[in-house]
Structure formats: structure tokens, C-alpha cells
Write a protein that holds these residues in place. Structure first.
Motif, short mmCIF file in Angstrom:
data_model
loop_
_atom_site.label_atom_id
_atom_site.label_comp_id
_atom_site.label_asym_id
_atom_site.label_seq_id
_atom_site.Cartn_x
_atom_site.Cartn_y
_atom_site.Cartn_z
N LYS A 65 131.61 106.24 38.66
CA LYS A 65 132.90 106.44 39.23
C LYS A 65 132.68 108.17 39.88
CE LYS A 65 136.40 104.17 36.92
NZ LYS A 65 137.70 104.40 35.68
N GLY A 66 133.27 108.04 41.01
CA GLY A 66 132.79 109.30 41.71
C GLY A 66 131.76 109.55 42.43
N ARG A 67 130.48 108.68 42.29
CA ARG A 67 129.47 108.75 42.96
C ARG A 67 128.92 107.39 43.58
NH1 ARG A 67 125.02 108.73 39.74
NH2 ARG A 67 125.87 107.37 38.08
N PHE A 68 129.39 106.47 43.18
CA PHE A 68 129.26 105.15 43.78
C PHE A 68 130.52 104.84 44.64
CE2 PHE A 68 125.53 103.05 41.25
CZ PHE A 68 124.73 104.28 41.22
N SER A 69 130.29 103.84 45.73
CA SER A 69 131.45 103.49 46.55
C SER A 69 131.08 101.92 47.00
CB SER A 69 131.84 104.25 47.94
OG SER A 69 132.66 103.89 48.31
N ASP A 84 128.46 96.12 50.74
CA ASP A 84 127.69 97.33 50.66
C ASP A 84 127.97 98.18 49.21
OD1 ASP A 84 128.45 97.81 54.26
OD2 ASP A 84 126.80 96.87 52.97
N LEU A 85 126.96 98.81 48.88
CA LEU A 85 127.29 99.62 47.76
C LEU A 85 126.50 101.14 48.08
CD1 LEU A 85 128.20 100.17 44.68
CD2 LEU A 85 125.95 99.57 44.21
N GLN A 86 127.35 102.17 48.39
CA GLN A 86 126.67 103.38 48.55
C GLN A 86 126.60 104.32 47.36
OE1 GLN A 86 125.94 104.98 51.44
NE2 GLN A 86 125.29 106.71 50.22
N MET A 87 125.34 104.66 47.03
CA MET A 87 124.99 105.35 45.65
C MET A 87 124.66 106.75 46.32
SD MET A 87 123.13 102.48 43.79
CE MET A 87 121.50 102.35 44.96
N ASN A 88 125.48 107.71 45.61
CA ASN A 88 125.06 109.09 45.81
C ASN A 88 125.06 109.75 44.27
OD1 ASN A 88 125.75 109.05 48.71
ND2 ASN A 88 127.92 109.16 48.14
N GLU A 89 124.37 110.92 44.54
CA GLU A 89 123.90 111.72 43.31
C GLU A 89 123.34 111.05 42.29
OE1 GLU A 89 128.45 113.84 44.04
OE2 GLU A 89 127.62 113.88 41.83
N LEU A 90 122.43 110.37 42.83
CA LEU A 90 121.56 109.28 41.72
C LEU A 90 120.99 110.25 40.65
CD1 LEU A 90 120.34 106.61 44.49
CD2 LEU A 90 121.66 106.32 42.50
N LYS A 91 120.82 109.46 39.36
CA LYS A 91 120.41 109.81 38.43
C LYS A 91 119.22 108.81 37.79
CE LYS A 91 124.94 111.69 36.94
NZ LYS A 91 126.15 111.80 35.96
N PRO A 92 118.44 109.59 36.94
CA PRO A 92 117.47 108.67 36.69
C PRO A 92 118.05 107.53 35.62
CG PRO A 92 116.63 111.16 36.10
CD PRO A 92 118.23 111.01 36.74
N GLU A 93 119.18 107.57 35.27
CA GLU A 93 119.65 106.57 34.31
C GLU A 93 120.27 105.40 35.18
OE1 GLU A 93 120.23 109.77 34.06
OE2 GLU A 93 122.39 110.09 33.46
N ASP A 94 120.23 105.73 36.52
CA ASP A 94 120.63 104.54 37.29
C ASP A 94 119.71 103.64 37.77
OD1 ASP A 94 122.58 107.22 39.13
OD2 ASP A 94 123.40 105.57 37.96
N THR A 95 118.34 104.16 37.41
CA THR A 95 117.10 103.10 37.71
C THR A 95 117.47 101.79 37.00
OG1 THR A 95 115.72 104.94 37.77
CG2 THR A 95 114.72 102.69 37.31
N ALA A 96 117.27 100.68 37.68
CA ALA A 96 117.41 99.40 37.34
C ALA A 96 117.42 98.43 38.41
CB ALA A 96 118.92 99.27 36.79
N THR A 97 117.14 97.07 38.22
CA THR A 97 117.49 96.09 39.25
C THR A 97 118.99 95.81 39.46
OG1 THR A 97 115.37 95.22 38.42
CG2 THR A 97 116.64 93.85 39.94
N TYR A 98 119.29 95.84 40.70
CA TYR A 98 120.69 95.80 41.17
C TYR A 98 120.93 94.43 41.62
CZ TYR A 98 121.82 100.58 40.42
OH TYR A 98 121.84 101.80 39.51
#
Length: 125
Positions: A65-69, A80-94
Motif C-alpha cells: 500500500k502506498g508503493r504499488f498502483s 498494469d502494476l506500477q511498482m515504486n519504492e521497491l524493496k528487496p522483499e518485493d523480489t518474487a515471480t509476479y
């Protein structure tokens, strides 16, 4: 034959941004899919819902919340998925998911009938 195809994954440094896109084909040209969503799965973890859009209503996991749209694309049945302020814990297969087949929650994997093959997102310095 319904096909779900994701694009836009890649590698980015922490704090960076990426945009994922998804196209769902195989429906009639005038059919608008009501619910679509993004999920992710990291190695050794369960698949988790990231963001969903049903008609115009959006739902987000607390972790993004607040980072992805999430938003519908310009073309019918695109997402679409806009991903901002990415963190290492966002690492994954989407994964992109579409077409609500059950009345379970919009971030529950069992809700959706169709899935893409996934696109890798790696956040690392």
C-alpha cells in the motif's frame, strides 16, 4: 483459448521502480473482464495477492500500500502494476490473474480462473 501474458519484469535497485503489464486474450472483443489481479511468489513461500481491481474498485496487500498502483490498461482486458519504492522483499515471480470464478476475496488465489506464466522481479543492490 484464453491466454494471460505478463511483461515488464526485470532487475532494479532498492528504491527503484518497475511497471508490469498483462494482456488477457481469448474472450470476445466486447467482453470486459470484471476482476483482474497481481500475485507474487517468492522461493519457499506461498503465492500472495498483491493488488486487485474489480470493476473500478482496487484492493492492495498491506505490504505494498502506498508503493504499488494497479490500473486497467488502455486496451480492453489489459492490466498494469506500477511498482515504486521497491524493496528487496518485493523480489518474487509476479503473476497476472483474471476472471473471478468464486466469490472469495479479490486477493485470494482461488478466486481466479486464468493465470499467466509469471515474470521475475528482482530487487537487489
Amino acid at each position: 483459448l484464453v491466454q494471460v501474458v505478463e511483461s515488464g519484469g526485470g532487475s532494479v535497485q532498492p528504491g527503484g521502480s518497475l511497471t508490469l503489464s498483462c494482456a488477457i486474450t481469448g474472450f470476445s472483443p466486447t467482453t470486459v473482464i470484471t476482476c483482474m489481479a497481481w500475485f507474487r511468489q517468492a522461493p519457499g513461500k506461498e503465492r500472495e495477492g498483491v493488488a486487485a481491481i474489480c470493476q473500478s474498485r482496487t484492493t492492495y496487500a498491506d505490504s505494498v500500500k502506498g508503493r504499488f498502483s494497479i490500473a486497467r490498461g488502455d486496451a480492453i482486458n489489459t492490466l498494469d502494476l506500477q511498482m515504486n519504492e521497491l524493496k528487496p522483499e518485493d523480489t518474487a515471480t509476479y503473476y497476472c490473474a483474471a476472471f473471478r470464478r468464486l466469490t472469495t476475496g479479490p486477493l485470494a488465489p482461488e478466486t481466479y480462473a486464468y493465470w499467466g506464466q509469471g515474470t521475475q522481479v528482482t530487487v537487489s543492490s
